[in-house]
Design a protein around this motif. Structure first.
Motif, PDB file in Angstrom:
ATOM      1  N   LEU A 232       0.833  -1.205   0.000  1.00 57.93           N
ATOM      2  CA  LEU A 232       0.000   0.000   0.000  1.00 57.93           C
ATOM      3  C   LEU A 232       0.867   1.255   0.000  1.00 57.93           C
ATOM      4  N   LYS A 233       1.915   1.260   0.805  1.00 63.14           N
ATOM      5  CA  LYS A 233       2.830   2.418   0.835  1.00 63.14           C
ATOM      6  C   LYS A 233       3.448   2.651  -0.536  1.00 63.14           C
ATOM      7  N   MET A 234       3.897   1.583  -1.183  1.00 61.55           N
ATOM      8  CA  MET A 234       4.488   1.701  -2.506  1.00 61.55           C
ATOM      9  C   MET A 234       3.488   2.310  -3.488  1.00 61.55           C
ATOM     10  N   ARG A 235       2.252   1.820  -3.448  1.00 61.64           N
ATOM     11  CA  ARG A 235       1.227   2.317  -4.363  1.00 61.64           C
ATOM     12  C   ARG A 235       0.899   3.783  -4.092  1.00 61.64           C
ATOM     13  N   MET A 236       0.760   4.145  -2.827  1.00 59.42           N
ATOM     14  CA  MET A 236       0.413   5.523  -2.494  1.00 59.42           C
ATOM     15  C   MET A 236       1.539   6.493  -2.861  1.00 59.42           C
ATOM     16  N   ASP A 237       2.772   6.104  -2.579  1.00 58.22           N
ATOM     17  CA  ASP A 237       3.906   6.969  -2.937  1.00 58.22           C
ATOM     18  C   ASP A 237       3.997   7.153  -4.450  1.00 58.22           C
ATOM     19  N   LYS A 238       3.778   6.081  -5.190  1.00 51.21           N
ATOM     20  CA  LYS A 238       3.811   6.185  -6.648  1.00 51.21           C
ATOM     21  C   LYS A 238       2.661   7.058  -7.150  1.00 51.21           C
ATOM     22  N   ALA A 239       1.506   6.911  -6.520  1.00 52.21           N
ATOM     23  CA  ALA A 239       0.344   7.698  -6.927  1.00 52.21           C
ATOM     24  C   ALA A 239       0.611   9.192  -6.738  1.00 52.21           C
ATOM     25  N   LYS A 240       1.239   9.569  -5.628  1.00 48.27           N
ATOM     26  CA  LYS A 240       1.561  10.982  -5.403  1.00 48.27           C
ATOM     27  C   LYS A 240       2.424  11.531  -6.526  1.00 48.27           C
ATOM     28  N   GLY A 241       3.399  10.745  -6.931  1.00 48.60           N
ATOM     29  CA  GLY A 241       4.261  11.200  -8.026  1.00 48.60           C
ATOM     30  C   GLY A 241       3.495  11.345  -9.326  1.00 48.60           C
ATOM     31  N   LEU A 242       2.604  10.399  -9.618  1.00 45.99           N
ATOM     32  CA  LEU A 242       1.851  10.451 -10.870  1.00 45.99           C
ATOM     33  C   LEU A 242       0.841  11.600 -10.880  1.00 45.99           C
ATOM     34  N   GLY A 245       1.659  14.804 -12.590  1.00 46.73           N
ATOM     35  CA  GLY A 245       1.619  14.871 -14.044  1.00 46.73           C
ATOM     36  C   GLY A 245       0.233  15.145 -14.573  1.00 46.73           C
ATOM     37  N   THR A 246      -0.001  14.660 -15.803  1.00 44.77           N
ATOM     38  CA  THR A 246      -1.247  14.988 -16.497  1.00 44.77           C
ATOM     39  C   THR A 246      -2.224  13.824 -16.584  1.00 44.77           C
ATOM     40  N   LEU A 247      -1.906  12.673 -15.988  1.00 42.61           N
ATOM     41  CA  LEU A 247      -2.829  11.546 -16.027  1.00 42.61           C
ATOM     42  C   LEU A 247      -4.100  11.873 -15.259  1.00 42.61           C
ATOM     43  N   SER A 248      -5.210  11.315 -15.718  1.00 47.34           N
ATOM     44  CA  SER A 248      -6.461  11.471 -14.986  1.00 47.34           C
ATOM     45  C   SER A 248      -6.412  10.637 -13.711  1.00 47.34           C
ATOM     46  N   ILE A 249      -7.355  10.897 -12.794  1.00 48.74           N
ATOM     47  CA  ILE A 249      -7.415  10.132 -11.553  1.00 48.74           C
ATOM     48  C   ILE A 249      -7.613   8.655 -11.866  1.00 48.74           C
ATOM     49  N   ASP A 250      -8.486   8.351 -12.841  1.00 51.38           N
ATOM     50  CA  ASP A 250      -8.701   6.958 -13.244  1.00 51.38           C
ATOM     51  C   ASP A 250      -7.409   6.322 -13.722  1.00 51.38           C
ATOM     52  N   GLN A 251      -6.637   7.063 -14.530  1.00 54.35           N
ATOM     53  CA  GLN A 251      -5.391   6.522 -15.078  1.00 54.35           C
ATOM     54  C   GLN A 251      -4.334   6.327 -13.991  1.00 54.35           C
ATOM     55  N   VAL A 252      -4.306   7.247 -13.031  1.00 57.04           N
ATOM     56  CA  VAL A 252      -3.374   7.094 -11.914  1.00 57.04           C
ATOM     57  C   VAL A 252      -3.746   5.855 -11.106  1.00 57.04           C
ATOM     58  N   ALA A 253      -5.037   5.685 -10.838  1.00 56.80           N
ATOM     59  CA  ALA A 253      -5.497   4.531 -10.069  1.00 56.80           C
ATOM     60  C   ALA A 253      -5.083   3.237 -10.750  1.00 56.80           C
ATOM     61  N   SER A 254      -5.336   3.143 -12.046  1.00 55.25           N
ATOM     62  CA  SER A 254      -4.986   1.935 -12.793  1.00 55.25           C
ATOM     63  C   SER A 254      -3.487   1.703 -12.797  1.00 55.25           C
ATOM     64  N   SER A 255      -2.707   2.768 -12.848  1.00 52.99           N
ATOM     65  CA  SER A 255      -1.248   2.660 -12.923  1.00 52.99           C
ATOM     66  C   SER A 255      -0.628   2.136 -11.640  1.00 52.99           C
ATOM     67  N   VAL A 256      -1.341   2.277 -10.528  1.00 53.93           N
ATOM     68  CA  VAL A 256      -0.781   1.810  -9.260  1.00 53.93           C
ATOM     69  C   VAL A 256      -1.549   0.606  -8.705  1.00 53.93           C
ATOM     70  N   GLY A 257      -2.334  -0.050  -9.569  1.00 51.58           N
ATOM     71  CA  GLY A 257      -2.912  -1.330  -9.181  1.00 51.58           C
ATOM     72  C   GLY A 257      -4.333  -1.311  -8.665  1.00 51.58           C
ATOM     73  N   PHE A 258      -5.064  -0.205  -8.878  1.00 50.94           N
ATOM     74  CA  PHE A 258      -6.461  -0.134  -8.444  1.00 50.94           C
ATOM     75  C   PHE A 258      -7.365  -0.131  -9.664  1.00 50.94           C
ATOM     76  N   ASN A 259      -8.226  -1.135  -9.766  1.00 54.31           N
ATOM     77  CA  ASN A 259      -9.176  -1.183 -10.881  1.00 54.31           C
ATOM     78  C   ASN A 259     -10.347  -0.221 -10.687  1.00 54.31           C
ATOM     79  N   ASP A 260     -10.612   0.140  -9.437  1.00 55.38           N
ATOM     80  CA  ASP A 260     -11.732   1.004  -9.104  1.00 55.38           C
ATOM     81  C   ASP A 260     -11.189   2.355  -8.643  1.00 55.38           C
ATOM     82  N   ALA A 261     -11.436   3.415  -9.423  1.00 59.89           N
ATOM     83  CA  ALA A 261     -10.912   4.737  -9.096  1.00 59.89           C
ATOM     84  C   ALA A 261     -11.512   5.274  -7.802  1.00 59.89           C
TER      85      ALA A 261
END
Length: 287
Positions: A232-242, A245-261
């Motif tokens: 979870l820490k890894m995913r949250m830290d990566k999400a903060k970095g993303l 940028g310009t990715l949407s919230i949905d795209q950030v969620a998918s990029s860090v392993g969450f299918n549900d935004a």
């Protein structure tokens, strides 16, 4: 034919630009009796393996007759000489290497300036790897692919050297990491590289050969977090970095392993105390 050899064949790399390990050239030869190289120095690593016959290798305080299965390594800047026997001249293969990682890779195989010789029984395997390295340089229209192939064969060659040199590698239990430590390292690496996947802690434990409870206990002792918390820490830290940028919230969620935004947003808020949309808005406001 090289005028000093009964037989001579070589392949040369036209673009040896890999920084960690690059093959400069590789070859095979049957020199005339008494044929000598040096005293001289090179600015690259030069490795010879004797396939048949005999010869003398000298480097620094080392002077040794080499026979079938013997390998000698010349290090950059080291003064060396080697000479074929007068009655039974050697038949050898060679490879020249350069790169930032070569010294460390040789050391991993038990080869150092102080210990530049080894003996291997698997001469046929070594011969095949030398030949494949040399044949990588067929002067195709893709020299960089040739160079990449050659460096791969060279790594396999160093691997074989290490297997033939196990008696000089550290083997005492106190010098080797505990198996569970190695498995924890693998688990950390697994999570760090696969956090965007649907990772199962049970699957990690089963793959590494440990019960989930045992792995989790050892993992927490090492990192201070359970595997699930670390993920979870890894995913949250990566999400903060993303989110910077310009990715949407949905795209950030998918990029860090969450299918549900929506679930991602809930977890992000629970972890950082602020939803991802507000975090992004705050970043933009500050900028």
């Amino acid at each position: 034919m090289n005028f000093e050899h009964y037989y001579f064949a070589a392949g040369f790399n036209s673009v040896p630009d890999e920084l960690d390990l690059a093959v400069l050239f590789s070859g095979e030869g049957k020199p005339y009796p008494g044929h000598k190289m040096g005293p001289a120095v090179h600015d690259y690593y030069l490795i010879h393996t004797v396939l048949a016959g005999e010869g003398m290798f000298q480097c620094g305080n080392i002077s040794q007759k080499c026979r079938t299965g013997d390998t000698f390594v010349i290090f950059p800047g080291a003064l060396f000489s080697y000479q074929a026997d007068d009655t039974l001249p050697w038949h050898y293969v060679w490879i020249a290497l350069q790169g930032n990682s070569v010294a460390a890779l040789l050391s991993d195989a038990g080869i150092t300036k102080e210990r530049p010789l080894l003996h291997a029984e698997n001469v046929d395997e070594l011969t095949s790897l030398y030949e494949r390295t040399r044949q990588s340089f067929q002067q195709s229209p893709y020299p960089r692919l040739e160079s990449l192939e050659a460096s791969g064969w060279a790594r396999l060659l160093l691997h074989k050297f290490g297997l033939s040199n196990l008696d000089v590698l550290p083997a005492r239990p106190q010098e080797m990491p505990e198996m569970i430590d190695r498995q924890i390292d693998q688990a950390i690496r697994w999570i760090s590289l696969q956090f965007h996947q649907q990772i199962s802690i049970d699957q990690i434990a089963a793959t590494l050969g440990y019960h989930r409870a045992h792995l989790s206990k050892a993992f927490k002792q090492r990192t201070g977090l359970s595997p699930k918390q670390y993920l979870l820490k890894m995913r949250m830290d990566k999400a903060k970095g993303l989110l910077e940028g310009t990715l949407s919230i949905d795209q950030v969620a998918s990029s860090v392993g969450f299918n549900d935004a929506l679930y991602f947003s809930k977890q992000f808020r629970k972890y950082f105390g602020i939803p991802p949309s507000e975090y992004r808005a705050a970043l933009r406001s500050n900028n």
